[in-house]
Design an enzyme around this catalytic site. Structure first.
Site, PDB file in Angstrom:
ATOM      1  N   ARG A 266       0.814  -1.212   0.000  1.00 13.02           N
ATOM      2  CA  ARG A 266       0.000   0.000   0.000  1.00 13.02           C
ATOM      3  C   ARG A 266       0.843   1.255   0.000  1.00 13.02           C
ATOM      4  O   ARG A 266       0.295   2.357  -0.015  1.00 13.02           O
ATOM      5  CB  ARG A 266      -0.854   0.022   1.269  1.00 13.02           C
ATOM      6  CG  ARG A 266      -2.261  -0.492   1.070  1.00 13.02           C
ATOM      7  CD  ARG A 266      -2.892  -0.541   2.446  1.00 13.02           C
ATOM      8  NE  ARG A 266      -4.287  -0.275   2.426  1.00 13.02           N
ATOM      9  CZ  ARG A 266      -5.218  -1.224   2.466  1.00 13.02           C
ATOM     10  NH1 ARG A 266      -4.895  -2.480   2.472  1.00 13.02           N
ATOM     11  NH2 ARG A 266      -6.484  -0.886   2.488  1.00 13.02           N
TER      12      ARG A 266
ATOM     13  N   ARG B 297     -21.811  -3.589   3.090  1.00 11.23           N
ATOM     14  CA  ARG B 297     -21.097  -4.867   3.193  1.00 11.23           C
ATOM     15  C   ARG B 297     -21.269  -5.537   4.561  1.00 11.23           C
ATOM     16  O   ARG B 297     -21.317  -4.902   5.588  1.00 11.23           O
ATOM     17  CB  ARG B 297     -19.600  -4.647   2.961  1.00 11.23           C
ATOM     18  CG  ARG B 297     -18.779  -5.900   3.283  1.00 11.23           C
ATOM     19  CD  ARG B 297     -17.353  -5.777   2.886  1.00 11.23           C
ATOM     20  NE  ARG B 297     -16.706  -4.631   3.460  1.00 11.23           N
ATOM     21  CZ  ARG B 297     -15.468  -4.257   3.129  1.00 11.23           C
ATOM     22  NH1 ARG B 297     -14.796  -4.939   2.234  1.00 11.23           N
ATOM     23  NH2 ARG B 297     -14.932  -3.208   3.684  1.00 11.23           N
TER      24      ARG B 297
ATOM     25  N   ARG C  26     -17.798  -4.289   9.500  1.00 12.07           N
ATOM     26  CA  ARG C  26     -16.494  -3.824   9.964  1.00 12.07           C
ATOM     27  C   ARG C  26     -16.580  -2.456  10.606  1.00 12.07           C
ATOM     28  O   ARG C  26     -17.361  -1.602  10.184  1.00 12.07           O
ATOM     29  CB  ARG C  26     -15.521  -3.769   8.770  1.00 12.07           C
ATOM     30  CG  ARG C  26     -14.854  -5.101   8.540  1.00 12.07           C
ATOM     31  CD  ARG C  26     -14.072  -5.189   7.264  1.00 12.07           C
ATOM     32  NE  ARG C  26     -13.260  -4.055   6.899  1.00 12.07           N
ATOM     33  CZ  ARG C  26     -12.512  -4.011   5.805  1.00 12.07           C
ATOM     34  NH1 ARG C  26     -12.485  -5.070   4.981  1.00 12.07           N
ATOM     35  NH2 ARG C  26     -11.811  -2.950   5.504  1.00 12.07           N
TER      36      ARG C  26
END
Ligand code: AP5
Ligand code: MG
Length: 215
Positions: A87, A126, A161
């Site tokens: 990343r 999600r 999450r």
């Protein structure tokens, strides 16, 4: 064959990695999953990373490179999928060194392109099966009405999450554009980058990735 799935939060890296694991026997190395496991285990490292992740900021290079090094030293595979790693440019250089040490190569970097509006819509919808990690989406792949996971068949808790909210997502996107998107140029210059349209249906994205890997 070792590959990187590169893309912003919600691009579909985890969704596509699961197909590659199931159908090609590859091994998924998701630094996000590793860090969440550390967080849940209550270790010192877990405590350090929990806050950083919830805010949507990046964990230090030292920690994530250490996690990947450990996996590469202990897990045998003839195909790793790097999901959410590297990343930063420092992580990309470290990965290159680690693979060279093992006598392995990086065979493809697949950039999954999705526009920001779609990313936000995907992320806030999600959830994942607490047992097997199967990924669901309120709009495109809802949790079955009987509450049983389509993958493992169990009635597990479906989790959301801590960083899947609009506020943290803003930081995650900013981190992506500032620190991760330079990797697109980095791998392009090395001749390893292929772009895939990540906006299509999940099966179409899957076919596009297969096209890259099978040519
Ligand atoms: P990480 O876990 O890697 O999260 P992320 O990069 O933000 O990506 P996501 O997991 O959110 O998205 P995804 O691309 O996997 O999409 P998914 O398939 O789930 O990292 C989390 C945090 O950990 C970071 O913020 C950082 O703090 C830390 N971290 C991790 N790695 C690090 C590193 N290397 N260095 C430093 N810090 C690090 O799909 C999303 C949703 O969309 C799902 O609901 C899915 O069903 C749906 N969907 C997928 N594909 C499609 C499609 N084609 N059409 C419609 N819906 C779709
Ligand atoms: Mg993911």
């Amino acid at each position: 064959m070792n590959i990187i799935l590169l893309g912003p939060p919600g691009a579909g890296k985890g969704t596509q990695a699961r197909f590659l694991v199931e159908e090609r026997g590859m091994v998924q190395l998701s630094t996000g999953d590793m860090l969440r496991a550390a967080k849940d285990s209550g270790t010192e490292m877990g405590q350090i990373v929990a806050d950083v992740m919830a805010r949507g900021a990046l964990v230090t290079d030292e920690i994530v490179i250490g996690l990947i090094r450990e996996q590469l030293e202990t897990v045998q595979s003839n195909g790793f999928i790097f999901d959410g790693f590297p990343r930063t440019l420092a992580q990309a250089d470290a990965l290159s060194d680690l693979l060279t040490e093992k006598g392995q190569t990086l065979d493809a970097v697949i950039e999954m392109e999705v526009d920001d509006e779609a990313l936000v819509a995907r992320i806030v919808a999600r959830s994942t099966c607490g047992g097997c990690g199967e990924v669901y989406n309120d709009n495109t792949k809802p949790i079955p009405a009987d509450g049983k996971c389509t993958n493992c068949g169990k009635e597990n808790e479906f989790k959301r999450r801590a960083d899947d909210n609009e506020e943290s997502l803003k930081t995650r996107l900013m981190e992506y554009y500032k620190k991760t998107s330079p990797l697109i140029g980095y791998y392009y210059a090395k001749g390893q980058l292929t772009k895939v349209n990540g906006l299509g249906e999940i099966v179409d994205v899957k076919a596009a990735i297969a096209g890259v890997l099978d040519t």
